[in-house]
Design a protein around this motif. Sequence first.
Motif, PDB file in Angstrom:
ATOM      1  N   GLU A 115       0.854  -1.188   0.000  1.00 22.19           N
ATOM      2  CA  GLU A 115       0.000   0.000   0.000  1.00 22.19           C
ATOM      3  C   GLU A 115       0.886   1.232   0.000  1.00 22.19           C
ATOM      4  O   GLU A 115       1.667   1.444   0.926  1.00 22.19           O
ATOM      5  CB  GLU A 115      -0.909  -0.001   1.227  1.00 22.19           C
ATOM      6  CG  GLU A 115      -1.869   1.174   1.289  1.00 22.19           C
ATOM      7  CD  GLU A 115      -2.743   1.144   2.541  1.00 22.19           C
ATOM      8  OE1 GLU A 115      -3.225   2.222   2.921  1.00 22.19           O
ATOM      9  OE2 GLU A 115      -2.921   0.069   3.130  1.00 22.19           O
ATOM     10  N   ASP A 116       0.778   2.036  -1.059  1.00 19.87           N
ATOM     11  CA  ASP A 116       1.618   3.227  -1.209  1.00 19.87           C
ATOM     12  C   ASP A 116       3.095   2.867  -1.019  1.00 19.87           C
ATOM     13  O   ASP A 116       3.860   3.550  -0.344  1.00 19.87           O
ATOM     14  CB  ASP A 116       1.189   4.320  -0.229  1.00 19.87           C
ATOM     15  CG  ASP A 116       1.806   5.679  -0.560  1.00 19.87           C
ATOM     16  OD1 ASP A 116       2.357   5.825  -1.668  1.00 19.87           O
ATOM     17  OD2 ASP A 116       1.761   6.582   0.298  1.00 19.87           O
ATOM     18  N   ASN A 117       3.489   1.779  -1.653  1.00 16.67           N
ATOM     19  CA  ASN A 117       4.859   1.247  -1.638  1.00 16.67           C
ATOM     20  C   ASN A 117       5.356   0.837  -0.253  1.00 16.67           C
ATOM     21  O   ASN A 117       6.563   0.728  -0.023  1.00 16.67           O
ATOM     22  CB  ASN A 117       5.845   2.224  -2.286  1.00 16.67           C
ATOM     23  CG  ASN A 117       6.627   1.554  -3.399  1.00 16.67           C
ATOM     24  OD1 ASN A 117       6.168   0.583  -4.002  1.00 16.67           O
ATOM     25  ND2 ASN A 117       7.803   2.058  -3.688  1.00 16.67           N
ATOM     26  N   TYR A 134       6.462   1.311  14.825  1.00 15.47           N
ATOM     27  CA  TYR A 134       7.329   1.877  13.781  1.00 15.47           C
ATOM     28  C   TYR A 134       6.514   2.778  12.854  1.00 15.47           C
ATOM     29  O   TYR A 134       6.951   3.878  12.503  1.00 15.47           O
ATOM     30  CB  TYR A 134       7.970   0.740  13.003  1.00 15.47           C
ATOM     31  CG  TYR A 134       8.873   1.182  11.863  1.00 15.47           C
ATOM     32  CD1 TYR A 134      10.075   1.833  12.109  1.00 15.47           C
ATOM     33  CD2 TYR A 134       8.527   0.916  10.538  1.00 15.47           C
ATOM     34  CE1 TYR A 134      10.904   2.225  11.070  1.00 15.47           C
ATOM     35  CE2 TYR A 134       9.345   1.301   9.491  1.00 15.47           C
ATOM     36  CZ  TYR A 134      10.538   1.949   9.762  1.00 15.47           C
ATOM     37  OH  TYR A 134      11.353   2.336   8.725  1.00 15.47           O
ATOM     38  N   TYR A 135       5.314   2.339  12.487  1.00 17.16           N
ATOM     39  CA  TYR A 135       4.450   3.146  11.629  1.00 17.16           C
ATOM     40  C   TYR A 135       4.015   4.429  12.347  1.00 17.16           C
ATOM     41  O   TYR A 135       3.985   5.506  11.740  1.00 17.16           O
ATOM     42  CB  TYR A 135       3.208   2.352  11.221  1.00 17.16           C
ATOM     43  CG  TYR A 135       3.458   1.174  10.302  1.00 17.16           C
ATOM     44  CD1 TYR A 135       4.681   0.993   9.669  1.00 17.16           C
ATOM     45  CD2 TYR A 135       2.455   0.233  10.062  1.00 17.16           C
ATOM     46  CE1 TYR A 135       4.906  -0.089   8.835  1.00 17.16           C
ATOM     47  CE2 TYR A 135       2.665  -0.848   9.214  1.00 17.16           C
ATOM     48  CZ  TYR A 135       3.889  -1.000   8.610  1.00 17.16           C
ATOM     49  OH  TYR A 135       4.097  -2.076   7.766  1.00 17.16           O
ATOM     50  N   LYS A 145       6.756  11.764  12.808  1.00 18.01           N
ATOM     51  CA  LYS A 145       7.875  12.525  12.239  1.00 18.01           C
ATOM     52  C   LYS A 145       7.523  13.124  10.874  1.00 18.01           C
ATOM     53  O   LYS A 145       8.359  13.807  10.272  1.00 18.01           O
ATOM     54  CB  LYS A 145       9.102  11.619  12.101  1.00 18.01           C
ATOM     55  CG  LYS A 145       9.694  11.189  13.431  1.00 18.01           C
ATOM     56  CD  LYS A 145      10.864  10.238  13.219  1.00 18.01           C
ATOM     57  CE  LYS A 145      11.476   9.813  14.548  1.00 18.01           C
ATOM     58  NZ  LYS A 145      12.578   8.829  14.352  1.00 18.01           N
ATOM     59  N   GLY A 146       6.319  12.834  10.391  1.00 14.21           N
ATOM     60  CA  GLY A 146       5.914  13.374   9.098  1.00 14.21           C
ATOM     61  C   GLY A 146       6.550  12.665   7.919  1.00 14.21           C
ATOM     62  O   GLY A 146       6.644  13.219   6.819  1.00 14.21           O
ATOM     63  N   ILE A 147       6.968  11.418   8.108  1.00  7.12           N
ATOM     64  CA  ILE A 147       7.602  10.653   7.033  1.00  7.12           C
ATOM     65  C   ILE A 147       6.506   9.952   6.224  1.00  7.12           C
ATOM     66  O   ILE A 147       5.708   9.194   6.776  1.00  7.12           O
ATOM     67  CB  ILE A 147       8.583   9.607   7.594  1.00  7.12           C
ATOM     68  CG1 ILE A 147       9.673  10.302   8.412  1.00  7.12           C
ATOM     69  CG2 ILE A 147       9.196   8.777   6.469  1.00  7.12           C
ATOM     70  CD1 ILE A 147      10.598   9.339   9.147  1.00  7.12           C
ATOM     71  N   THR A 163       8.637   3.907   3.886  1.00  5.98           N
ATOM     72  CA  THR A 163       8.712   2.916   4.971  1.00  5.98           C
ATOM     73  C   THR A 163      10.024   2.151   4.967  1.00  5.98           C
ATOM     74  O   THR A 163      10.627   1.918   6.013  1.00  5.98           O
ATOM     75  CB  THR A 163       7.540   1.927   4.867  1.00  5.98           C
ATOM     76  OG1 THR A 163       6.312   2.640   5.080  1.00  5.98           O
ATOM     77  CG2 THR A 163       7.656   0.824   5.916  1.00  5.98           C
ATOM     78  N   HIS A 164      10.482   1.741   3.800  1.00  3.55           N
ATOM     79  CA  HIS A 164      11.685   0.900   3.714  1.00  3.55           C
ATOM     80  C   HIS A 164      12.937   1.691   3.348  1.00  3.55           C
ATOM     81  O   HIS A 164      13.980   1.104   3.070  1.00  3.55           O
ATOM     82  CB  HIS A 164      11.446  -0.237   2.715  1.00  3.55           C
ATOM     83  CG  HIS A 164      10.205  -1.012   2.985  1.00  3.55           C
ATOM     84  ND1 HIS A 164      10.040  -1.777   4.123  1.00  3.55           N
ATOM     85  CD2 HIS A 164       9.032  -1.100   2.282  1.00  3.55           C
ATOM     86  CE1 HIS A 164       8.829  -2.327   4.095  1.00  3.55           C
ATOM     87  NE2 HIS A 164       8.201  -1.932   3.010  1.00  3.55           N
ATOM     88  N   SER A 165      12.824   3.022   3.361  1.00  2.50           N
ATOM     89  CA  SER A 165      13.971   3.886   3.090  1.00  2.50           C
ATOM     90  C   SER A 165      14.588   4.304   4.420  1.00  2.50           C
ATOM     91  O   SER A 165      13.962   5.013   5.207  1.00  2.50           O
ATOM     92  CB  SER A 165      13.519   5.126   2.301  1.00  2.50           C
ATOM     93  OG  SER A 165      14.597   5.993   2.083  1.00  2.50           O
ATOM     94  N   LEU A 166      15.804   3.876   4.671  1.00  9.72           N
ATOM     95  CA  LEU A 166      16.383   3.993   6.018  1.00  9.72           C
ATOM     96  C   LEU A 166      17.318   5.183   6.194  1.00  9.72           C
ATOM     97  O   LEU A 166      17.851   5.380   7.285  1.00  9.72           O
ATOM     98  CB  LEU A 166      17.126   2.704   6.372  1.00  9.72           C
ATOM     99  CG  LEU A 166      16.272   1.427   6.293  1.00  9.72           C
ATOM    100  CD1 LEU A 166      17.092   0.228   6.775  1.00  9.72           C
ATOM    101  CD2 LEU A 166      14.988   1.557   7.098  1.00  9.72           C
TER     102      LEU A 166
END
Length: 442
Positions: free
Chosen positions: A290-292, A355-356, A362-364, A369-372
């Motif tokens: 969902e939304d990558n 985590y979500y 944080k407004g991410i 999600t998988h970009s660290l």
Amino acid sequence: MASPLKVAVIGAGVAGMAAARALKNEGHLAVIYEKSDKLGGTWVYDPQVESDPLGLDPNRETVHSSLYHSLRTNLPRQLMGFSDYPFSTDKNGDPRTFPGREEVLKFLNEFATHFGLVELIRFQTKVDRVERVDHRWVVESSNNESTSNDTFDAVVVCNGHFTQPIVANFPGREKWPGKQIHSHNYRVPDPFKDQIVVVIGEGPSGTDIAVEISRVAKQVHLSSRSPQVKISKLDFRDNMWQHSKIDYVDVNGEVVFQDGGSIYADIILHCTGFKYDFPFLKTDGIVSVEDNRVGPLYKHVFPPKLAPTLSFVGLTSRTPIFPGIDLQAKWVARVLSGKACLPSAEEMAAEVKEYYRDMEAKGIPKHYTHSLAFEFDYVDWLANQVGSEGIIERLRSTVESYVKFVIDHGMWRHREWEPCSGTKENEGGLSKSIEKVKLSST
């Protein structure tokens, strides 16, 4: 220790090779499914492009790789090897710090041969369905001659995520009369000769491609979604301009930017990334995209309700890709061997939700999600799970040294680099520095 398991590995790219090696080292029987006739995944160059240049037609014949002919890595070879198998220079290979695609593929083939992985691969075999049946996993596959169903104790998904394009959305796109292409279908600059081109996206590939086509194009206009970007002419090319996001496009061929600028263009090139896609995976909605965001996944690897027999390796980005994949693979293999333990399904699900929530606070955006962002806490945690704590400080120091090199040098890939100790200037500021230089794996 648990009994050896029969494990299906979907894909023979970097993640698939790392997973198979880790499984083999733990005594498991790995079977690798690869739909092409070569190992290497996205690093296998294919001059063919798809019939739909934007990649929107679901019935098109898909080309897996997104490599363009001239591609060089944007990470140095020192960050593209494994802890016990470094990506070193070879007298018959590419000696540059940032090697070309051929050298990366050569390295992967040597890795597979060295660890006896080639004989585990079922080449030219497409996975059509992966589904859990009576606590085991059925893998339905096909080749040119037949269809088969095989049963496994576990499945590791390593099919990559540089095949299904994400296309920019802006008013008027569908009726704009010019040509539109996604970078997935870019190979060489020749088709852009004497054209006015808008390139959407200023990540590594977008910038690379924009500079390359500027050598033959009439004009290149680089469009960024960054709110800080203002219209400006770029110093290093006489025919390149920087713009903000596209506001809208018109049926008369005009492209209007949010910064107030506009041009009449011939081509819009979407360098806008890719989406995760697992058309073969049937989980009754337990795992979704969902939304990558692929989820829910504990530590980007295990779906809580299906762990430990279903896992994903290689989903994370903006992290030291090869070392990170290697640690994920070793963790999966150790969990399947009983040498590493997972929390309960409920505890894993709760941590994913936390985590979500933290991302949202944080407004991410969800698609990150998988970009660290090169945060080392995750890699640290993985290393602790597999007993490889010693590599983290060396890896961190190498990344810090490299980031400083990138910041200090403009056209950094045209210079050679050797790692040195991390500097005080970067202490506590690694994530911000890497955000500035926009590193990724391709």
